[in-house]
Design a protein around this motif. Sequence first.
Motif, short mmCIF file in Angstrom:
data_model
loop_
_atom_site.label_atom_id
_atom_site.label_comp_id
_atom_site.label_asym_id
_atom_site.label_seq_id
_atom_site.Cartn_x
_atom_site.Cartn_y
_atom_site.Cartn_z
N THR A 159 7.23 -0.59 -47.16
CA THR A 159 8.19 -1.77 -46.66
C THR A 159 9.37 -1.74 -47.78
O THR A 159 9.11 -1.26 -48.84
CB THR A 159 7.48 -3.10 -46.87
N ASP A 160 10.36 -2.39 -47.58
CA ASP A 160 11.58 -2.75 -48.24
C ASP A 160 11.30 -3.14 -49.58
O ASP A 160 11.74 -2.73 -50.66
CB ASP A 160 12.57 -3.52 -47.71
N ALA A 161 10.22 -4.34 -49.33
CA ALA A 161 10.01 -5.04 -50.79
C ALA A 161 8.99 -3.98 -51.64
O ALA A 161 9.19 -4.11 -52.86
CB ALA A 161 8.87 -6.33 -50.22
N GLU A 162 8.16 -3.15 -51.12
CA GLU A 162 7.12 -2.22 -51.72
C GLU A 162 8.33 -1.26 -52.63
O GLU A 162 8.22 -1.16 -53.80
CB GLU A 162 6.31 -1.30 -50.81
N MET A 163 9.22 -0.79 -51.86
CA MET A 163 10.11 0.23 -52.30
C MET A 163 11.01 -0.45 -53.58
O MET A 163 11.15 0.09 -54.55
CB MET A 163 10.88 1.04 -51.43
N THR A 164 11.56 -1.66 -53.23
CA THR A 164 12.33 -2.35 -54.21
C THR A 164 11.56 -2.48 -55.37
O THR A 164 11.84 -2.30 -56.64
CB THR A 164 12.87 -3.52 -53.64
N SER A 165 10.17 -2.91 -55.38
CA SER A 165 9.35 -3.29 -56.52
C SER A 165 8.94 -1.87 -57.38
O SER A 165 9.18 -1.90 -58.58
CB SER A 165 7.96 -3.82 -55.98
N ILE A 166 9.08 -0.95 -56.75
CA ILE A 166 8.77 0.36 -57.42
C ILE A 166 9.76 0.61 -58.14
O ILE A 166 9.58 1.17 -59.26
CB ILE A 166 8.17 1.43 -56.15
N ALA A 213 11.42 11.91 -48.65
CA ALA A 213 11.67 11.24 -47.43
C ALA A 213 12.47 12.18 -46.47
O ALA A 213 13.33 12.85 -46.87
CB ALA A 213 13.12 10.04 -47.92
N HIS A 214 11.84 11.94 -45.16
CA HIS A 214 12.48 12.69 -44.02
C HIS A 214 13.36 11.87 -43.25
O HIS A 214 14.34 12.68 -42.72
CB HIS A 214 11.19 13.42 -43.43
N ALA A 218 15.00 3.64 -48.81
CA ALA A 218 14.65 4.26 -50.16
C ALA A 218 16.10 3.90 -50.99
O ALA A 218 16.10 3.55 -52.14
CB ALA A 218 14.26 5.51 -50.13
N ALA A 219 17.19 4.52 -50.40
CA ALA A 219 18.46 4.21 -51.01
C ALA A 219 18.75 2.73 -51.59
O ALA A 219 19.04 2.50 -52.56
CB ALA A 219 19.46 5.12 -50.70
N ARG A 220 18.66 2.01 -50.72
CA ARG A 220 19.11 0.58 -50.83
C ARG A 220 18.07 -0.01 -51.85
O ARG A 220 18.54 -0.78 -52.74
CB ARG A 220 18.66 -0.41 -49.40
N ALA A 221 17.02 0.58 -51.85
CA ALA A 221 15.89 0.03 -52.99
C ALA A 221 16.43 0.32 -54.32
O ALA A 221 15.79 -0.08 -55.38
CB ALA A 221 14.36 0.43 -52.66
N MET A 251 22.95 5.84 -49.49
CA MET A 251 22.95 6.86 -50.82
C MET A 251 23.89 7.05 -51.74
O MET A 251 24.09 6.76 -52.95
CB MET A 251 22.30 8.29 -50.35
N LYS A 252 25.32 7.06 -51.08
CA LYS A 252 26.43 6.80 -52.02
C LYS A 252 26.59 5.73 -52.63
O LYS A 252 27.04 5.64 -53.79
CB LYS A 252 27.62 7.32 -50.97
#
Length: 431
Positions: free
Chosen positions: A235-242, A257-258, A266-269, A288-289
């Motif tokens: 989830t977004d919250a999980e990726m941001t936490s990582i 990531a595919h 992932a980039a936003r996180a 990403m940019k």
Amino acid sequence: MIRHMIAIAALGLAAPVLAADEKPMAPVTIIKVGNLIADPAKGASGPATITVSGGKIIDIGQGDVVPSAPEDHVTIVDMSEKTVMPGLIDLHVHLTGDPGGDFWKQATEPTEWGVVVGAKNALLTAKAGFTTVREAGSSQYSAFSLRKGTAQGVIPGPRIIAAGPALAIVGGHGDTTGFKEDINDALASGYSCTGAVECAAKVRKASRAGSDIIKITATGGVLSQQGRGLEAHFTDAEMTSIADTAHSLGLKVMAHAHGARGIEAAARAGIDTIDHGTFADEAALRAMKANGSALVPTLMAFQGVSEGLGKGIYTPVVENKIRETLGSVGKAVTMAKKMGVPVAFGTDAGVFGHGRNAEEFALMVRHGLTPREAVASATTLAAEVLGMEGQIGRIANGYSADLIAFDGNPLEDVTVLENIDWVMVRGRVID
């Protein structure tokens, strides 16, 4: 003191008598260079001499004249007919694995076997000209053992930046799947997580265990036995936490990531590199940019798996996923260059045979990079991605003595990097 003694030795004079509290002079190697590429962005500069001592580059001289020096202090390496440039960097390898193994072997082979396989592959990788690699996922301690072995010179091989086990969702790519649940549980790495709090805890666990970087499987994967698509897993919250937890510990994060939406999330996180990036679209690349994420496209991975199709190497679920990806391979590289997203070098060696890493360069050029950009992606840019731009990726005073020699000019023809004649890692020649 060392520089003073080297200067004396280079002039052919007797070395001074050491005081009781002084150490003997470190061995010195002088490399005669036919054509020096110290930095791909600056091009080739012709003949030079590079002086190495204590694993570091301590002097770079223009021209090919080497003053006489006492034999017991200096070793001369004659590369006067060769091009010499910084050692190459591969940001995505799996040294502890070889391609084509049946997935069920993880239930029959001890994790220690990965160190044996890894020692073999570390040598192959170094001989191919790759003096630094980012080990992108292994069993708990196998890559850490290899890292120590190559650092101490016990095992010949590259510098290893090791992730250890990847963080994954339960049942996702990176978790153990394909067996009965009791077997899955017994073989689990201990790094799957659910929820932001547990994912933060697993980052801290990886840091405590010795990870140099955090690897996560942000989306489904091609070679795992789970068949539920290639989009976002966490989830977004999980990726941001990582990402936030890793960064608070001074660690970067790399994301397998595919799928486009998984890449975008992932980039936003704030994840540092997107590895593979197969289905990245404009929205994903904009994210990403905006967030400073680099693309590590691993084009050789797809070349490697395509070579195994229809040969009974992969299970049906994996073959289906391979065929799903092949039509999109490389498109993200072309788009990323147009949009100004950094494209850094990584291959996924282990999915294909180790030692073929340099074949990635031609694939990058095929999809839009210039030869100079492709070479920079594996030297100066890759060093920046690692946060090691003051240590590796260039030939400069004070940098690690990571050097390669070969025939030709890779800034015009990248395929010359597929045939490396001589390699030095941390001042040690790889035989």
